[in-house]
Design a protein around this motif. Structure first.
Motif, short mmCIF file in Angstrom:
data_model
loop_
_atom_site.label_atom_id
_atom_site.label_comp_id
_atom_site.label_asym_id
_atom_site.label_seq_id
_atom_site.Cartn_x
_atom_site.Cartn_y
_atom_site.Cartn_z
N ASP A 1 32.96 5.54 -48.86
CA ASP A 1 31.61 6.10 -49.05
C ASP A 1 31.17 6.84 -47.79
OD1 ASP A 1 29.03 6.66 -49.83
OD2 ASP A 1 28.26 4.72 -49.16
N TYR A 2 31.52 8.11 -47.74
CA TYR A 2 31.11 8.91 -46.58
C TYR A 2 30.82 10.35 -47.03
CZ TYR A 2 35.98 10.43 -46.82
OH TYR A 2 37.17 10.92 -47.27
N LEU A 3 29.97 11.00 -46.27
CA LEU A 3 29.70 12.42 -46.50
C LEU A 3 30.41 13.27 -45.44
CD1 LEU A 3 25.91 12.38 -47.47
CD2 LEU A 3 27.90 12.20 -48.95
N ALA A 4 30.68 12.67 -44.30
CA ALA A 4 31.43 13.37 -43.25
C ALA A 4 32.06 12.33 -42.34
CB ALA A 4 30.50 14.27 -42.44
N LYS A 5 33.24 12.66 -41.82
CA LYS A 5 33.92 11.76 -40.89
C LYS A 5 34.18 12.50 -39.59
CE LYS A 5 36.39 8.22 -43.29
NZ LYS A 5 37.64 7.69 -43.73
N LYS B 1 24.69 2.83 -36.12
CA LYS B 1 25.49 1.65 -35.82
C LYS B 1 26.72 2.06 -35.02
CE LYS B 1 27.97 -1.83 -38.55
NZ LYS B 1 27.99 -2.52 -39.84
N GLU B 2 27.12 1.20 -34.10
CA GLU B 2 28.37 1.45 -33.38
C GLU B 2 29.30 0.30 -33.65
OE1 GLU B 2 26.28 3.35 -29.52
OE2 GLU B 2 28.30 2.49 -29.24
N THR B 3 30.49 0.62 -34.09
CA THR B 3 31.46 -0.45 -34.29
C THR B 3 32.87 0.12 -34.15
OG1 THR B 3 32.15 -2.24 -35.76
CG2 THR B 3 31.44 -0.23 -36.84
N GLY B 4 33.75 -0.69 -33.56
CA GLY B 4 35.14 -0.24 -33.36
C GLY B 4 35.21 1.05 -32.57
N GLY B 5 34.27 1.24 -31.67
CA GLY B 5 34.28 2.45 -30.85
C GLY B 5 33.80 3.69 -31.60
N LYS B 6 33.25 3.49 -32.81
CA LYS B 6 32.79 4.65 -33.58
C LYS B 6 31.29 4.61 -33.78
CE LYS B 6 35.33 6.14 -37.08
NZ LYS B 6 36.14 6.08 -38.31
N HIS B 7 30.71 5.79 -33.93
CA HIS B 7 29.27 5.89 -34.18
C HIS B 7 29.05 6.22 -35.65
CE1 HIS B 7 28.48 5.90 -29.90
NE2 HIS B 7 29.44 6.78 -29.77
N TYR B 8 28.22 5.43 -36.28
CA TYR B 8 27.92 5.67 -37.70
C TYR B 8 26.46 6.04 -37.88
CZ TYR B 8 32.35 3.59 -39.09
OH TYR B 8 33.67 3.34 -39.28
N VAL B 9 26.23 7.02 -38.75
CA VAL B 9 24.88 7.31 -39.22
C VAL B 9 24.85 6.81 -40.66
CG1 VAL B 9 23.16 9.10 -39.72
CG2 VAL B 9 24.80 9.43 -37.86
N ILE B 10 24.06 5.78 -40.90
CA ILE B 10 23.96 5.24 -42.26
C ILE B 10 22.68 5.81 -42.86
CG2 ILE B 10 23.80 3.14 -43.65
CD1 ILE B 10 25.03 1.68 -41.14
N GLN B 11 22.87 6.64 -43.87
CA GLN B 11 21.70 7.31 -44.45
C GLN B 11 21.68 7.04 -45.96
OE1 GLN B 11 22.89 10.72 -46.10
NE2 GLN B 11 24.53 9.19 -45.98
N ASP B 12 20.59 7.48 -46.61
CA ASP B 12 20.37 6.99 -47.97
C ASP B 12 21.04 7.81 -49.08
OD1 ASP B 12 18.65 9.16 -47.99
OD2 ASP B 12 16.81 7.97 -48.18
N ALA B 13 21.86 8.79 -48.73
CA ALA B 13 22.67 9.47 -49.77
C ALA B 13 24.08 8.90 -49.69
CB ALA B 13 22.70 10.97 -49.54
N ALA B 14 24.68 8.67 -50.84
CA ALA B 14 25.99 8.01 -50.84
C ALA B 14 26.98 8.74 -51.74
CB ALA B 14 25.82 6.56 -51.30
N MET B 15 28.16 8.16 -51.85
CA MET B 15 29.20 8.79 -52.67
C MET B 15 28.76 8.92 -54.13
SD MET B 15 31.87 5.57 -52.80
CE MET B 15 33.09 6.23 -53.92
N ASN B 16 27.83 8.10 -54.56
CA ASN B 16 27.36 8.25 -55.95
C ASN B 16 26.49 9.50 -56.09
OD1 ASN B 16 25.10 6.83 -54.56
ND2 ASN B 16 24.17 7.08 -56.59
N ASP B 17 25.92 9.98 -54.98
CA ASP B 17 25.09 11.19 -55.02
C ASP B 17 25.94 12.45 -54.84
OD1 ASP B 17 22.43 9.88 -55.05
OD2 ASP B 17 23.10 9.13 -53.10
N LEU B 18 26.93 12.36 -53.97
CA LEU B 18 27.81 13.51 -53.68
C LEU B 18 29.21 12.96 -53.43
CD1 LEU B 18 28.06 16.59 -53.09
CD2 LEU B 18 27.63 16.05 -50.69
#
Ligand code: LLP
Length: 429
Positions: free
Chosen positions: A359-363, A293-310
């Motif tokens: 909820d992010y694994l990397a920024k 997804k691209e929003t606000g000039g940023k590129h996001y990778v939305i994947q199925d591991a979340a902050m509840n996993d790591l």
């Protein structure tokens, strides 16, 4: 050293393609390498061999029963911090005699459970705890074996949330009062002060704190012995750092060089409580891209591991190396280049499906362009990954697999929706 490597642009865990694991067990998936786990335990055993140490794997780091059982099989004892962890260590095949019990808030029930199982040492963290333990031991007609946990008041070393040996944190007995506390229990019929414990924080990337802590330990042990306490054990805790960003971790021998002279001078038997050093670099979290997804000039990778996993990136701003399991782009050779601006990458945030912007694994990470269905590997996730996971957003917890050479097996099944309601449905009115 670990056993995760790219061969012809495909990630392997030992001799198994990670993609095969993702297809067999689904994602998000924790993947552990047995050879790496054993290698790291052996490194510590070898580095400290001259002291014949009692190594107690720290269950909080990763309490999977199969991992604990592997540790036991290779000669490790356990460091536990709750009745639940004690239960798990025993369930994994340990005897109480190889278990040390730490924690600032042990309840009477936990103390009783530990005494009934004849744990090796209680790491006692306050005077109130010492007397409560004495009372529980009395009620059972036992003598509780105690190592006094001292807060050595050393400069901060890690992160505000994981530093445990700076003045004012809740851990341990204050170094200025520990002797007064010990004096008051000389000759206590149900308390045997037989050791000194210090855990300096986690993760630590220098041997210096151990050297400084060791100097303080020598003075305290001498003073405690003068009081009449037969101090036989010195427990230097855990905290040895690992590779997250680059090859930043020290070898176990560097810590041994700082600690072994202290052991020799005090004549104590050494106890260690490593966790992260053993399992951190031995585990991956594997996820699958759901959308980009691209929003606000940023590129996001939305994947199925979340902050509840790591939760480590969100909680501590921790860095975990991330790279596709099957990259089209090149694979950087040096770990530090995984975040570099190299050809074919662009800056992206790796986020999960949980309803929080935290909820992010990397920024802002330079990653190859990803597409729906691609697999990602989150490296160095074996420690404090699964053990800190939760069911937040009613997400089922991930499965865990252990790889040994060319073989792999499930060591924790993925939770199901039924698991999510299991503790509640009988309470419905
Ligand atoms: N012994 C005691 C008394 C501890 O409190 C700890 C960790 C250890 C041993 C094991 O430390 P290690 O060898 O694994 O560094 N959740 C945080 C780390 C918290 C550490 C808690 N105590 C993280 O994800 O970085």
């Amino acid at each position: 050293m670990d056993h995760f490597a790219y061969r012809n642009r495909e990630l392997f865990c030992e001799d198994v393609p990670v993609q095969e694991l993702a297809e067999t067990y689904g994602t998000p998936l924790y993947v552990y390498s047995e050879a790496t786990l054993v290698h790291h335990l052996t490194q510590i055993q070898n580095a400290f061999a001259s002291a014949n140490p009692i190594i107690c794997y720290s269950v909080k780091t990763n309490g999977n029963l199969s991992i604990c059982s592997l540790m036991a099989k290779h000669g490790s004892g356990f460091d536990v911090t709750s009745g639940g962890e004690l239960y798990k260590a025993l369930h994994a095949g340990s005897t109480g005699s190889k278990i040390v019990f730490a924690g600032v808030g042990k309840t009477d029930a936990e103390m009783k459970y530990a005494l009934e199982n004849d744990v090796f040492l209680f790491n006692v963290e306050s005077e109130a705890e010492l007397h409560a333990l004495g009372a529980v031991a009395k009620s059972l007609g036992k003598v509780a074996p105690v190592a006094l946990r001292v807060n050595p008041d050393l400069p901060p070393k890690t992160h505000a949330k994981t530093d445990t040996s700076v003045k004012g944190v809740k851990f341990g007995l204050d170094i200025d009062t520990v002797l007064e506390v010990a004096e008051r229990v000389v000759g206590h019929p149900n308390i045997g002060i037989v050791g000194l414990h210090m855990h300096l924080g986690s993760p630590i990337l220098s041997a210096e704190p151990y050297r400084k802590g060791g100097e303080k330990a020598i003075q305290l042990i001498n003073a405690l012995r003068k009081q009449g306490h037969a101090i036989k054990y010195l427990n230097m805790g855990g905290g040895f750092g690992i590779h997250y960003r680059k090859l930043e971790a020290l070898p176990a021998t560097a810590f041994a060089e700082a600690i072994l002279p202290v052991v020799e001078e005090t004549g104590c038997r050494l106890v260690l409580e490593p966790g992260r050093f053993i399992v951190g670099n031995a585990g991956l979290l594997v996820s699958r891209v759901i959308f980009t997804k691209e929003t606000g000039g940023k590129h996001y990778v939305i994947q199925d591991a979340a902050m509840n996993d790591l939760i480590r990136p969100t909680l501590y701003d921790s860095f975990h190396r991330i790279w596709p399991v099957h990259p089209d782009a090149t694979v950087p050779e040096r770990p530090e280049d995984f975040e570099a601006e190299i050809a074919g990458t662009r800056m992206q945030d790796v986020v999960g499906p949980v309803c929080e912007s935290g909820d992010y694994l990397a920024k802002g990470r330079n990653l190859p362009e990803m597409k729906r269905g691609d697999l990602l590997a989150v490296f160095s996730a074996g420690a404090y990954g699964m053990s800190m996971s939760s069911n937040y957003n009613a997400r089922v917890r991930a499965a865990e697999v252990l790889v040994t050479g060319r073989t792999h097996r499930l060591i924790r099944r993925r939770e199901t929706f039924r698991d999510l309601v299991a503790c509640e449905e009988d309470c419905l009115t």
